[in-house]
Design a protein around this motif. Structure first.
Motif, PDB file in Angstrom:
ATOM      1  N   ASP A  42       0.831  -1.196   0.000  1.00  0.00           N
ATOM      2  CA  ASP A  42       0.000   0.000   0.000  1.00  0.00           C
ATOM      3  C   ASP A  42       0.874   1.258   0.000  1.00  0.00           C
ATOM      4  O   ASP A  42       0.607   2.228   0.701  1.00  0.00           O
ATOM      5  CB  ASP A  42      -0.949   0.003   1.190  1.00  0.00           C
ATOM      6  CG  ASP A  42      -2.020   1.097   1.030  1.00  0.00           C
ATOM      7  OD1 ASP A  42      -2.291   1.489  -0.122  1.00  0.00           O
ATOM      8  OD2 ASP A  42      -2.554   1.561   2.045  1.00  0.00           O
ATOM      9  N   VAL A  52     -13.993 -10.741   0.386  1.00  0.00           N
ATOM     10  CA  VAL A  52     -12.666 -10.744  -0.226  1.00  0.00           C
ATOM     11  C   VAL A  52     -12.324  -9.337  -0.676  1.00  0.00           C
ATOM     12  O   VAL A  52     -13.191  -8.496  -0.865  1.00  0.00           O
ATOM     13  CB  VAL A  52     -12.553 -11.692  -1.448  1.00  0.00           C
ATOM     14  CG1 VAL A  52     -12.723 -13.128  -1.035  1.00  0.00           C
ATOM     15  CG2 VAL A  52     -13.516 -11.294  -2.538  1.00  0.00           C
ATOM     16  N   GLN A  53     -11.057  -9.121  -0.813  1.00  0.00           N
ATOM     17  CA  GLN A  53     -10.549  -7.838  -1.316  1.00  0.00           C
ATOM     18  C   GLN A  53      -9.487  -8.153  -2.344  1.00  0.00           C
ATOM     19  O   GLN A  53      -8.357  -8.513  -2.003  1.00  0.00           O
ATOM     20  CB  GLN A  53      -9.953  -7.016  -0.170  1.00  0.00           C
ATOM     21  CG  GLN A  53      -9.152  -5.812  -0.606  1.00  0.00           C
ATOM     22  CD  GLN A  53     -10.009  -4.621  -0.972  1.00  0.00           C
ATOM     23  OE1 GLN A  53     -10.704  -4.074  -0.106  1.00  0.00           O
ATOM     24  NE2 GLN A  53      -9.998  -4.246  -2.236  1.00  0.00           N
ATOM     25  N   ASN A 103     -10.681  -4.515 -10.964  1.00  0.00           N
ATOM     26  CA  ASN A 103     -11.963  -5.007 -10.438  1.00  0.00           C
ATOM     27  C   ASN A 103     -12.360  -6.363 -11.033  1.00  0.00           C
ATOM     28  O   ASN A 103     -13.473  -6.573 -11.485  1.00  0.00           O
ATOM     29  CB  ASN A 103     -13.069  -3.972 -10.682  1.00  0.00           C
ATOM     30  CG  ASN A 103     -12.927  -2.782  -9.742  1.00  0.00           C
ATOM     31  OD1 ASN A 103     -11.886  -2.628  -9.091  1.00  0.00           O
ATOM     32  ND2 ASN A 103     -13.954  -1.977  -9.646  1.00  0.00           N
ATOM     33  N   VAL A 141     -12.785   0.948  -2.229  1.00  0.00           N
ATOM     34  CA  VAL A 141     -13.678   0.246  -1.314  1.00  0.00           C
ATOM     35  C   VAL A 141     -12.980   0.232   0.045  1.00  0.00           C
ATOM     36  O   VAL A 141     -11.768   0.044   0.131  1.00  0.00           O
ATOM     37  CB  VAL A 141     -13.914  -1.188  -1.814  1.00  0.00           C
ATOM     38  CG1 VAL A 141     -14.625  -2.016  -0.761  1.00  0.00           C
ATOM     39  CG2 VAL A 141     -14.701  -1.164  -3.107  1.00  0.00           C
ATOM     40  N   ASN A 178     -15.831  -6.563  -3.926  1.00  0.00           N
ATOM     41  CA  ASN A 178     -14.731  -7.519  -3.835  1.00  0.00           C
ATOM     42  C   ASN A 178     -13.408  -6.951  -4.308  1.00  0.00           C
ATOM     43  O   ASN A 178     -12.402  -7.642  -4.280  1.00  0.00           O
ATOM     44  CB  ASN A 178     -15.050  -8.758  -4.685  1.00  0.00           C
ATOM     45  CG  ASN A 178     -16.271  -9.494  -4.165  1.00  0.00           C
ATOM     46  OD1 ASN A 178     -16.621  -9.363  -2.995  1.00  0.00           O
ATOM     47  ND2 ASN A 178     -16.928 -10.239  -5.035  1.00  0.00           N
ATOM     48  N   ASP A 179     -13.447  -5.694  -4.770  1.00  0.00           N
ATOM     49  CA  ASP A 179     -12.243  -5.168  -5.405  1.00  0.00           C
ATOM     50  C   ASP A 179     -11.829  -3.841  -4.775  1.00  0.00           C
ATOM     51  O   ASP A 179     -12.468  -3.340  -3.860  1.00  0.00           O
ATOM     52  CB  ASP A 179     -12.495  -4.982  -6.905  1.00  0.00           C
ATOM     53  CG  ASP A 179     -12.758  -6.310  -7.581  1.00  0.00           C
ATOM     54  OD1 ASP A 179     -11.804  -7.017  -7.886  1.00  0.00           O
ATOM     55  OD2 ASP A 179     -13.957  -6.650  -7.756  1.00  0.00           O
ATOM     56  N   VAL A 180     -10.788  -3.295  -5.333  1.00  0.00           N
ATOM     57  CA  VAL A 180     -10.235  -2.057  -4.788  1.00  0.00           C
ATOM     58  C   VAL A 180     -11.081  -0.844  -5.140  1.00  0.00           C
ATOM     59  O   VAL A 180     -11.370  -0.001  -4.305  1.00  0.00           O
ATOM     60  CB  VAL A 180      -8.792  -1.847  -5.305  1.00  0.00           C
ATOM     61  CG1 VAL A 180      -8.296  -0.443  -4.979  1.00  0.00           C
ATOM     62  CG2 VAL A 180      -7.873  -2.886  -4.696  1.00  0.00           C
ATOM     63  N   PHE A 181     -11.506  -0.792  -6.385  1.00  0.00           N
ATOM     64  CA  PHE A 181     -12.165   0.427  -6.840  1.00  0.00           C
ATOM     65  C   PHE A 181     -13.669   0.322  -6.663  1.00  0.00           C
ATOM     66  O   PHE A 181     -14.319  -0.554  -7.219  1.00  0.00           O
ATOM     67  CB  PHE A 181     -11.815   0.713  -8.298  1.00  0.00           C
ATOM     68  CG  PHE A 181     -10.349   0.970  -8.479  1.00  0.00           C
ATOM     69  CD1 PHE A 181      -9.808   2.203  -8.156  1.00  0.00           C
ATOM     70  CD2 PHE A 181      -9.512  -0.027  -8.926  1.00  0.00           C
ATOM     71  CE1 PHE A 181      -8.448   2.437  -8.304  1.00  0.00           C
ATOM     72  CE2 PHE A 181      -8.158   0.200  -9.078  1.00  0.00           C
ATOM     73  CZ  PHE A 181      -7.621   1.430  -8.760  1.00  0.00           C
ATOM     74  N   GLY A 182     -14.188   1.210  -5.882  1.00  0.00           N
ATOM     75  CA  GLY A 182     -15.614   1.192  -5.617  1.00  0.00           C
ATOM     76  C   GLY A 182     -16.340   2.175  -6.507  1.00  0.00           C
ATOM     77  O   GLY A 182     -15.811   2.662  -7.502  1.00  0.00           O
ATOM     78  N   GLY A 222      -3.770   2.346  -3.445  1.00  0.00           N
ATOM     79  CA  GLY A 222      -2.905   1.177  -3.475  1.00  0.00           C
ATOM     80  C   GLY A 222      -1.435   1.528  -3.466  1.00  0.00           C
ATOM     81  O   GLY A 222      -0.586   0.655  -3.488  1.00  0.00           O
TER      82      GLY A 222
END
Lengths: 649, 910
Positions: free
Chosen positions: A257, A630-631, A644, B454, B465-469, B780
Motif C-alpha cells: 500500500d 474478499v478484497q 476489479n 472500497v 470484492n475489489d479495490v475500486f468502488g 494502493g
C-alpha cells in the motif's frame, strides 16, 4: 566515505559501500536455486563466527542459531557458560501479562536457543528470491496498525502470522533426533518479530537464516519511524556478511500500500568490527555448540538444497506441467499431499470433494497465481509465488501445491487458512470451540501455578453478542478476511477508539499484544506453552500433531490463522472444504483463492464454487460495520491494466 | 516685453484653463474663419509653413461650406507630433491652441470630425445684444471685435444689456493661448486704441465644460490676507452651484477694480493667477502689490457673477457682441451646465480719456480633467442625471472633503455599497481612519467522479470484492467570509499609514461518497461528511513605514496572518500564512519588492482554511522577491525570487478525518525534515500583441530523510511554465506549457522531482480543469493524493493543505490550448484542453509495486461559463464541466474510465 569503526581498513573496504552489497548482484526472479543452494558446514561456522566476533566486540553473550531454508537447525552456538533468561514481552518492562506475553524462560535453560531458532526460521521462511524479510519486517506487518503508530488504519497485513509454524502443527516437520530432514520444520515460538533474525543468501537465492538473541528480550519494534541500535540485530547482521540478502530484494525495496517495509535498522557500516575480520569459529573461547530438545543435537550440519528431495520440496508431477508447480514430499520422497478425495464422504455424501476436483482447484488457483502481480516481490511485475492448500470439512489436507520460490512460511499458513475458513464457516463452528472444555491456562512463571484460565466459549459468546445468537451456527461463509474483521484488536479494524473484535483480546483491558491475540492463540495456547517448556528444559513430552484439545483435533490441527486469505469451498449451498493461499500479500493470495475456486467451478460444472453470495459474511453488518469477504488487489495481473476482476463473482 | 505687450492692451483679462480629457489624438487649432475660402487659404499657408497637414474643418451639411465657422486645425497628433508642431508654430509666431478629444464624444455627442464637441473650455463672450454684425476675417488666433475697433468717444456709466455702446468703444480682443499642458488661457483685453473714451457696459464671458458633479470641490480660496495689497478684496464662489467666481473689490455693485492713473503709464500689471490643483482647487499664486486703490470717483468695476444656465442646451449667447459666430458654434452641442463668469466693468470717470490703464487680472479657472470613462449607452440609462448648476446647494461648511457630497444628495443607506458609505470606507470613521467591511458568500456545488477505494476494513455494500468502488461524489461547500479593514490614510493616492485587517471565514462543507472510509478513518462515519469550520484568513497590522520619494514610493511592514503570493500565478506559494513581511517599491513603482518570513499555519483539511487552534507548523519560509516593471521590455514585468523553505515537522500528525498527514503515508513513513531553496524567475506582460506569462523555478537543497531511502537526499528539481496568449477583440486564445521534473529513481539519494511549497496555480484553466480541481488519490500506493485539490503538481502529498513537500514524485508535463471568450459583457466562456503526462513514473511504480505505468495521463477537457449579471464582481455565477479522457497511464492506475467533474459556483460580495 565512512570507514568501518574498529575495522579501519582502506577506502576500498566493502564496508564503505552505501548499502552493503557485498556479494555480486544476481538478478533472481524465482528460479535461481540450484544444486549449490545450500549452507555448508563451513559456511554455517563462518556465519556464526562473524556473529560471535561482533558480539564480542559489543561485549555481550549471544546465542546464535542458523537454519536452512526449510527450517532444519544447522547449528546453535551459545556464548557464555549458560543460556540467559528470555522474556517474551511486548513491552519493557512487561505490562501485558496475558497469553505468552510476560512469560519468562528461566536462565540456565534453552529459552535463548528457542528464541534464536524462531528468529532464524523467520528470516528464512519469510524470504525468497523475490523478497528478503527479516524479523524486523515481521514486526512491522503484524501489529495493530499498519504502519505501527498510524492509528486508525487497519492492522498489519500479516497480523497473526506469528502464530504459524507452531510446534504442534501437523503439517510442520520435526527434528528426528539427528541430522537434517525434509521441511518445512516447525518453529518453537512461531514466527518472531524481535529484530535479530535475517535470511542468508547465496547467489541470489535464500539458503537459510540466522537468529540471534543476546538481550534476553523476545519482543517487537513498535516504532518503525526511528533507527534502533539493537544488539541482536547488529550481531545477526554481522553474521550475514557474505551471505547477505541482495539489496534489491530487501524489504525496504518493497512497498505494501505504498509503504516501504523495514529490513534492518543497521548496516555493515554500523558494525563495530568488520565481519570479514572474524577469526575462525573454533578459535573463540567460551562459545559452545549446543543441542536443543526437539530441534537440534550439538552438531553443525550442512543445510538441505532447496527444491530437492532432501528439502521436502520437489517439482510436481507431470499433471501440473507448465505451472511452476512444486509439491511436498516426506523423508522417503513420497508426495505428502497429492490431490485426493475428501474424507468427509460419510457426512457429505456426494457433495464431498473428489480428487479431480481438488486437482482442478489447485491447478486453477495456481494458474491465477501465475498471472497475478506480486506485491512483495522484486523485480516488480513478477508473478505471485504461493502455496495453495485444500482441506476437507474434517480438516484433512487433501491437496497442497506451491511454486518453487514461494516463501516457506506460506506452506503451514495456507493449511491454517484452509482449515480456519472451513471451520469458521461450518454450522458447528460455535460448538467446536465450545466443545473444547479445557481452557487456555496462563501460568505464572513458575510454570505450575495457573494465573488465568480463558474459556474459548467466551469468544463465541462475545461473537454472538455482536453477530447474533446464531453466529457460527447459521452457515454464514467466513473467508479468512471475514474472520480477520472480528479477530482484530479493534472492531472495526484499526479504529483505536473502538473495542476489540469479539475473537480478539481487548487492548483496553491490558490483555492484548502480539503475544496474546485472542482465540487464535488461546485455542493452541496450552500446546504451545507445554512444548516451549519441554524444549527449553528437555523435561516431559513433546506435543502431539495437533495444536488443540478438541475432539476433532485435525480440524484446526496447526492452529487458527487470522490474516487473509482463504475461502471456504461450497458445492451449491453446502460447505465442502477450505482453500488457503499464502505467500504474497493478503489481497493477492485472496484473489488467487477466490478466482481460482471460481474458475475451477466454472470448468468443473459440478456445483463447486465460492460461497453463495447470500451466505457470505459481507452480508453481515454488525454494529453498522459491514464485514468483508474478499478484497482483490489493484492492478491484479501482470502486464494488464484490468481492474476489479472479482466484481460480481 | 510681455509686460509691455499687456500694457498696450489695457483691459480685463480673464483666463480660463482647462485640462483636457484625454491624451491621444490631440489637435491644434490655429484659428477660425467665417469664410471657408479664407480658412482654406490659411490652412494651406500653414501647411506649407509648418510642413504639416493643416486642414479646415467644415461642419456644414454635405460639405456646402455654409457653416458659420470653419476651423483651421491639424488633426490627430500624438504627443511627439504635437510638441514638434507646436515648436515650429511658436518659432513662426503662429498662435494656436490645443484641443483634446472631448469626453462629450463618449457621452453620446456627435462624433464627426467637426470641432462641435469642443472640449472644455467652451468660450463665449457675451456683450450687449444687437450689434453683432462683424464679418471680418479674424487673425488666426485672435477674434477682434470690429465694433470696438471703430469705437470712439466715450461712454458713461454702466451699460445695460440693452445698450449699444460698443460701437464706439475700444477694441476688445479675445485671445486664446495655450500656456501649458492642457491649460488654456482666456484673455480679454481692451485695445489701447480706445483709451477711456468708452466704458464697457457689460460683457460676459461664458466658460463651460463637461463636468462631473464629483469634481465640484473647491478649496484653498485666497483669503483676505493674501489679497491684501491687491485691488481685490475678495474672491468668492457665487451661484447656486458654487460654480461662478465673484471677485469683489468695492462694496458697490459687482466687483470694482479701481484704476490707477499714475501707474498706468508705468505698465503696472495686476496678475492674479489661479492654477489647477486637484479637485478644483483655486489658488492665488501671484499678485502685484503696487496696484494702488483708485482715487475716489474713478473706479473700474468688475464683477463676476453667475450667469444662469441654459436649460435647452442652446446658448443664449449666440448674438452677443464679442464673439458672435464662434459663440454660436461653440454652444450648439452643449447640453450641460456652464460655468458662467460675468465680467462687468464700469468707469466712473468718463473724462479721463487721456489716461491709459493697464489692468490685467489673470484668473485661471482650472478644471480637473474629466475622466474619459468608457461608458456604454446601456450604462447611461438609469443613471441619475448629472446635477444642474442651480441644483447645487449654497455654500455650507462641511467637516471634510468626503462630506461635500452629503450636502448635495440624499444620504445613502448603510447597506448601499454603491453610494457613499462609512462601512465601505467612503467616509472616515473618525479623523483619517476608515473602516471597510466586505462580506462574501461563496457557494460551491460539485458532482464529480474520482477513483474511490472500497473500504478495506468495512465496505458500504456487500459484494464489493475489489479495490475500486463506486466513484461518484458530491460536495457542497459554503464559505461566508467577512473582511474588516480599519485603516488610516487618504483614500486616493497615498498608501495607508496604518491598516488593521481581520478576515474570519465560516465554512460549511458536505461531502458524499459512494463508499465508506473515504470521509473518515472510521468506517462508521459512513459515506457523508458534514463539517463546519471557522478559519482566520487574515489578521494583520500593516504599518506604512515611510515614503521614499515624491511619488509615494514606500516601505511597509505587515505583521500577522496575511495573504501572500510568491509569483504571478501562484505556482510556488500562495497562501495566508503567519509572518512578517517588509515590502515596498522604488523608482516610481517600477520596482516592487517583498522580504518576508512566514511560518505556515496548519489547515483544516476539509475546509482548507487556516486552523488557528492547531497553531503554527514547524515550517518556515523565508522569501525575497523583486518585481521589475518594463523588464526587459515595455509592458513586461519580471520577477526574481529566492525562497528558503525549512521544514522540521517530525511529529506524527493526523487530520480532522483521522488520517495521517505527517509523515505522509507513503514510503518509509518516517518523520521528514528538509531544507529547500527555490530560485525563481518569472515574467508577465506582453510583447506587442503577444501576452506572455512565464515561470521558472529551480529547487535545490537537502532532505534528511528521503521518502523511500530514509537517508539524506539531495533535492534538485526544475519547473517551467509558460502561457502565451493573444487577444482578438473579445476572444483570448492561449497556450499552456508546463514542466515539473519527476524523480527517476526513488532509491538513489537524489530527490529530483519538483514540488511547490503551497501551490494555487491560476493556469491552464485553473480549477475548472479536472486534474487541477480534483484531488486524485493514489490508491494502493499510499494514502496520498497524486495531485492535490486545486493543485497541478503530482506531488503525492497526504494533502495539499497539510502535507509536506515531496521531492520524490512523478512530475508533470502539460501542454494545452485554451480560449476565453467574452461573449457578452456579462458572460465569459472559457475552454481549455490540456494534455497531461507524468514526467517519470518510477516513483509510482515503486509505490504501486508494479511496472509499466505509462506516462500518458490523458486529455483534460474543460469548459466554464462565468456570468456576471451586473458586470461587476458583486455577483458571479460560474458553471464548469471537466472531463479527463483517460490515457494509458491513468488506466494503468485506475482502470479504464473517464472521470468528470461538474462545478457550480456562486459568489456574492457586498
Amino acid at each position: 566515505m565512512i570507514l568501518a569503526g574498529c575495522g579501519g581498513g582502506s577506502g576500498s573496504d566493502p564496508l564503505d559501500q552505501e548499502r552493503n552489497q557485498i556479494t555480486p548482484v544476481i538478478d533472481c526472479d524465482g528460479r535461481c536455486v540450484d544444486g549449490a543452494s545450500f549452507l555448508s558446514v563451513a559456511e554455517v561456522k563462518r556465519v556464526v563466527a562473524q556473529a560471535v566476533h561482533q558480539a564480542n566486540a559489543l561485549s555481550v553473550n549471544a546465542t546464535i542459531a542458523v537454519v536452512d531454508r526449510v527450517g532444519n537447525v544447522l547449528a546453535v552456538y551459545r556464548m557464555g557458560p549458560f543460556g540467559g533468561a528470555v522474556e517474551i514481552t511486548s513491552t519493557v518492562p512487561n505490562s501485558v501479562r496475558s497469553g505468552l506475553d510476560g512469560v519468562v524462560l528461566p536462565q540456565g535453560r534453552d529459552g535463548d536457543a528457542l528464541a534464536a531458532i524462531a528468529k532464524a526460521i523467520t528470516g528464512a521462511y519469510l524470504s525468497s528470491e523475490g523478497n528478503a524479510f527479516s524479523t524486523r519486517t515481521a514486526s512491522q506487518i503484524i501489529q495493530e496498525n499498519f504502519n505501527p503508530r498510524e492509528t486508525d488504519q487497519p492492522a498489519g497485513p500479516l497480523y497473526g502470522v506469528q502464530f504459524s509454524q507452531l510446534p504442534c502443527s501437523d503439517f510442520a516437520q520435526r527434528f528426528l533426533g539427528a541430522g537434517v530432514t525434509v521441511g518445512p520444520h516447525r518453529s518453537p515460538l512461531g514466527l518472531a518479530a524481535d529484530p535479530g533474525g535475517f535470511p542468508l543468501y547465496k547467489a541470489g537465492t535464500p539458503i537459510g537464516g540466522i537468529g540471534v538473541i543476546s538481550d534476553g528480550v523476545y519482543s517487537l519494534d513498535k516504532n518503525v519511524q526511528d533507527q534502533d541500535v539493537d544488539f541482536d540485530e547488529l550481531i545477526a547482521y554481522a553474521g550475514t556478511y557474505g551471505f547477505e540478502a541482495p539489496v534489491e530484494r530487501r524489504a525496504d525495496r518493497l512497498t505494501v500500500d505504498g509503504k516501504t517495509l523495514r529490513y534492518s535498522d543497521v548496516m555493515f557500516s554500523d558494525l563495530s568490527v568488520a565481519p570479514q575480520d572474524a577469526p575462525d569459529l573454533d578459535t573463540f573461547d567460551d562459545v559452545s555448540l549446543i543441542g536443543v530438545t526437539g530441534y537440534a543435537d550439538a552438531a553443525v550440519r550442512s543445510g538441505t538444497t532447496f527444491g530437492q528431495a532432501s528439502s521436502g520440496i520437489v517439482p510436481a508431477p507431470a499433471e501440473y506441467d507448465g505451472l511452476d508447480a512444486f509439491v511436498f514430499v516426506d523423508q522417503s520422497g513420497a508426495a505428502r499431499y497429492p490431490a485426493r478425495d475428501a474424507t468427509d464422504v460419510d457426512r457429505l455424501g456426494g457433495a464431498s470433494l473428489l480428487a479431480e476436483e481438488v486437482h482442478a482447484i489447485l491447478t486453477a488457483t495456481l494458474g491465477i497465481a501465475n498471472k497475478t502481480r506480486a506485491q512483495i516481490r522484486r523485480p516488480l511485475e513478477t508473478f505471485g509465488r504461493v502455496t495453495i492448500s485444500i482441506v476437507d470439512t474434517n480438516g484433512e489436507i487433501i491437496g497442497v501445491i506451491r511454486n518453487l520460490d514461494a516463501p516457506v512460511f506460506g506452506s503451514d499458513v495456507s493449511v491454517q487458512k484452509a482449515r480456519t475458513t472451513m471451520l469458521m464457516s461450518a454450522t458447528d463452528a460455535g460448538r467446536y470451540f465450545s466443545g473444547i472444555t479445557e481452557p487456555a491456562k496462563y501460568l505464572e512463571n513458575d510454570f505450575v501455578s495457573v494465573r488465568q484460565t480463558v474459556e474459548l466459549d467466551d469468544y463465541i459468546d462475545r461473537s454472538k453478542a455482536l453477530l447474533g445468537a446464531q453466529a457460527f451456527e447459521n452457515g454464514v461463509a467466513y473467508s479468512i478476511r471475514s474472520v480477520s474483521n472480528i479477530h482484530r484488536p479493534y472492531f472495526p479494524d484499526g479504529l483505536s477508539s473502538a473495542l476489540s473484535g469479539p475473537l480478539n483480546k481487548e487492548p483496553t483491558l491490558g490483555q492484548w499484544s502480539i503475544f496474546s491475540t485472542g482465540l487464535q492463540l488461546d485455542v493452541s495456547f496450552n500446546k504451545i506453552l507445554s512444548h516451549v517448556l519441554f524444549a527449553a528444559t528437555g523435561v516431559g513430552e513433546d506435543v502431539g500433531l495437533s495444536c488443540n484439545e478438541s475432539e476433532q483435533p485435525l480440524r484446526l490441527a496447526n492452529g487458527l490463522q487470522i490474516f487473509a486469505s482463504g475461502v471456504p469451498i461450497y458445492r451449491g449451498r453446502e460447505l465442502v472444504g477450505g482453500l488457503g493461499v499464502a505467500g504474497d500479500a493478503p489481497e493477492q493470495d485472496e484473489m488467487m483463492a477466490f478466482l481460482g475456486l471460481y474458475e475451477a467451478g466454472e470448468n468443473l460444472q459440478s456445483g463447486l464454487s465460492n460461497a453463495p453470495v447470500d451466505l457470505r459474511a459481507d452480508q453481515l453488518s454488525p454494529d453498522g460495520y459491514r464485514l468483508r469477504y474478499v478484497q482483490c488487489p489493484q492492478n491484479p495481473f501482470v502486464n494488464s491494466d484490468e481492474e476489479n476482476v472479482c466484481e460480481g463473482l | 516685453m510681455i509686460m509691455r505687450h499687456f500694457l498696450l492692451h489695457a483691459g480685463i483679462f480673464l483666463l480660463a484653463a482647462v485640462l483636457a480629457a484625454s491624451s491621444h489624438a490631440d489637435r491644434l487649432v490655429f484659428g477660425s474663419y467665417r469664410a471657408y475660402d479664407s480658412a482654406l487659404s490659411e490652412a494651406n499657408r500653414l501647411s506649407s509653413l509648418l510642413g504639416a497637414t493643416v486642414q479646415v474643418i467644415d461642419s456644414s451639411p454635405g460639405g456646402s461650406h455654409a457653416a458659420n465657422i470653419h476651423r483651421v486645425v491639424s488633426l490627430r497628433l500624438n504627443e511627439r507630433d504635437y510638441q514638434s508642431l507646436g515648436r515650429r508654430a511658436d518659432a513662426a509666431g503662429i498662435g494656436f491652441w490645443r484641443l483634446r478629444p472631448a469626453p462629450t464624444r463618449v457621452l453620446g455627442a456627435p462624433a464627426n470630425e467637426d470641432l462641435s464637441p469642443v472640449p472644455a473650455p467652451r468660450v463665449s463672450v457675451e456683450g450687449p445684444k444687437g450689434d453683432i454684425n462683424a464679418d471680418r476675417a479674424p487673425s488666426h488666433n485672435r477674434l477682434l471685435v470690429p465694433e470696438m475697433n471703430s469705437a470712439s468717444g466715450r461712454r458713461e456709466g454702466n451699460f445695460s444689456a440693452d445698450d449699444r455702446g460698443f460701437g464706439e468703444g475700444p477694441a476688445l480682443e479675445i485671445e486664446l493661448q495655450e500656456i501649458g499642458e492642457g491649460l488654456v488661457l482666456l484673455k480679454l483685453r481692451m485695445s489701447q486704441s480706445a483709451p477711456y473714451e468708452y466704458a464697457v457696459g457689460r460683457a460676459e464671458v461664458v466658460i463651460s465644460w463637461p463636468r462631473d458633479a464629483s469634481v465640484m470641490r473647491l478649496k484653498g480660496m485666497p483669503t483676505a490676507d493674501s489679497l491684501r495689497g491687491t485691488p481685490i478684496s475678495s474672491i468668492t464662489f457665487a451661484g447656486d452651484g458654487q460654480n461662478a467666481l465673484k471677485i469683489r473689490h468695492m462694496p458697490s455693485f459687482g466687483v470694482t477694480i479701481v484704476s490707477d492713473r499714475q501707474a498706468a503709464d508705468s505698465g503696472e500689471t495686476v496678475v492674479l493667477k489661479f492654477q489647477a490643483l486637484n479637485n478644483w482647487t483655486l489658488k492665488k499664486t501671484q499678485s502685484t502689490s503696487d496696484f494702488a486703490p483708485a482715487p475716489a470717483g474713478q473706479e473700474q468695476a468688475m464683477s463676476i457673477a453667475q450667469r444662469t444656465n441654459l436649460d435647452d442646451g442652446q446658448c443664449q449667447t449666440q448674438d452677443h457682441l464679442l464673439l458672435p459666430r464662434a459663440a454660436n458654434t461653440v454652444c450648439k452641442p452643449v447640453g450641460g451646465e456652464f460655468l458662467t463668469l460675468t465680467a462687468h466693468t464700469a468707469y466712473d470717470d468718463v473724462n479721463s480719456t487721456e489716461q491709459s490703464q493697464a489692468r490685467q487680472v489673470d484668473v485661471v479657472v482650472a478644471e480637473r480633467p474629466a475622466l474619459a470613462q468608457e461608458i456604454s449607452p446601456a450604462q447611461i440609462k438609469g443613471v441619475v442625471p448629472r446635477p444642474q448648476p442651480n441644483e447645487y446647494a449654497a455654500a455650507i461648511p462641511v467637516p471634510d472633503r468626503w462630506r461635500i457630497l452629503q450636502g448635495l444628495g440624499p444620504q445613502s443607506k448603510w447597506y448601499d455599497p454603491y453610494n457613499q458609505n462609512t462601512l465601505k470606507a467612503d467616509l472616515p470613521l473618525h479623523d483619517d481612519w476608515f473602516f471597510n467591511v466586505t462580506a462574501t458568500s461563496d457557494t460551491f456545488a460539485e458532482v464529480r467522479t474520482v477513483p474511490t477505494p472500497v473500504g478495506l476494513q468495512s465496505s458500504a455494500s456487500a459484494g464489493s470484492n475489489d479495490v475500486f468502488g463506486d466513484y461518484e461524489q458530491t460536495a457542497v461547500i459554503q464559505n461566508f467570509a467577512m473582511e474588516f479593514v480599519y485603516y488610516k490614510g487618504d483614500t486616493v493616492f497615498k498608501p495607508v499609514d496604518w491598516e488593521f485587517r481581520f478576515t474570519p471565514v465560516i465554512n460549511l462543507n458536505s461531502t458524499r461518497l459512494d463508499e465508506i472510509l473515504g470521509v473518515n478513518a472510521d468506517p462508521g462515519a459512513g459515506k457523508v461528511r458534514r463539517k463546519s469550520d471557522v478559519g482566520i484568513q487574515s489578521a494583520f497590522v500593516d504599518k506604512h513605514l515611510w515614503n521614499v520619494s515624491d511619488n509615494y514610493d514606500f516601505d511597509s511592514i505587515r505583521v500577522g496572518i496575511q495573504p501572500f503570493s510568491s509569483d504571478f500565478r501562484g505556482f510556488l506559494f500562495q497562501d495566508s500564512p503567519f509572518g512578517v513581511r517588509l515590502f515596498g517599491n522604488r523608482f516610481n513603482n517600477k520596482l516592487q519588492y517583498n522580504l518576508a518570513w512566514f511560518r505556515r499555519l496548519d489547515k483544516d483539511v476539509n475546509s482548507g482554511l487556516n486552523d488557528v487552534k492547531a497553531g503554527l507548523r514547524d515550517d518556515d519560509l523565508l522569501i525575497a522577491n523583486v518585481y521589475l516593471q518594463d523588464m526587459p521590455r515595455l509592458g513586461f514585468f519580471s520577477e526574481f525570487l529566492f525562497a528558503y523553505n525549512r521544514n522540521r515537522e517530525t511529529s506524527t500528525t493526523f487530520d480532522d478525518n483521522n488520517f495521517i498527514t505527517r509523515p505522509a503515508s507513503i514510503g518509509l513513513e518516517i518523520p521528514r525534515k528538509y531544507d529547500a531553496y527555490y530560485f525563481g524567475l518569472g515574467g508577465d506582460g506582453h510583447f506587442g500583441r503577444l501576452n506572455l506569462t512565464t515561470q521558472f523555478f529551480w529547487v535545490t537543497g537537502k532532505e534528511k530523510d528521503g521518502l523511500f531511502t530514509g537517508t539524506q537526499s539531495d533535492i534538485n528539481g526544475l519547473f517551467f511554465a509558460a502561457e502565451p496568449s493573444i487577444d482578438l477583440d473579445w476572444l483570448r486564445l492561449k497556450m499552456s506549457l508546463l514542466y515539473a521534473s519527476g524523480d527517476g529513481d526513488p532509491y538513489d539519494n537524489k530527490s529530483q522531482a519538483f514540488d511547490a511549497i503551497f501551490e494555487n496555480p491560476i493556469f491552464a484553466g485553473a480549477d475548472t480543469s479536472y486534474w487541477i480541481r480534483q484531488a486524485v488519490p493514489l490508491l494502493g500506493g499510499g494514502r496520498v493524493t497524486l495531485s492535490g485539490r486545486n493543485g497541478l503538481l503530482n506531488s503525492m502529498r497526504s494533502s495539499k493543505e497539510q502535507g509536506q513537500s515531496n521531492f520524490t514524485n512523478p512530475g508533470l508535463i502539460l501542454y494545452g490550448v485554451g480560449a476565453d471568450a467574452d461573449i457578452l459583457p456579462q458572460l465569459r466562456l472559457a475552454l481549455n484542453a490540456n494534455y497531461l503526462r507524468f514526467e517519470d513514473t518510477a516513483v509510482l511504480e515503486v509505490a504501486r509495486a508494479t511496472t509499466g505505468i505509462d506516462d500518458a495521463i490523458g486529455l483534460d477537457l474543460s469548459a466554464s461559463m462565468i456570468w456576471r449579471p451586473l458586470m461587476t464582481q458583486n455577483i458571479i455565477v460560474r458553471l464548469s464541466y471537466a472531463s479527463l479522457i483517460a490515457d494509458k497511464g491513468y488506466a494503468d492506475l485506475y482502470g479504464d474510465s473517464n472521470p468528470y467533474s461538474f462545478l457550480a459556483n456562486m459568489v456574492f460580495t457586498w
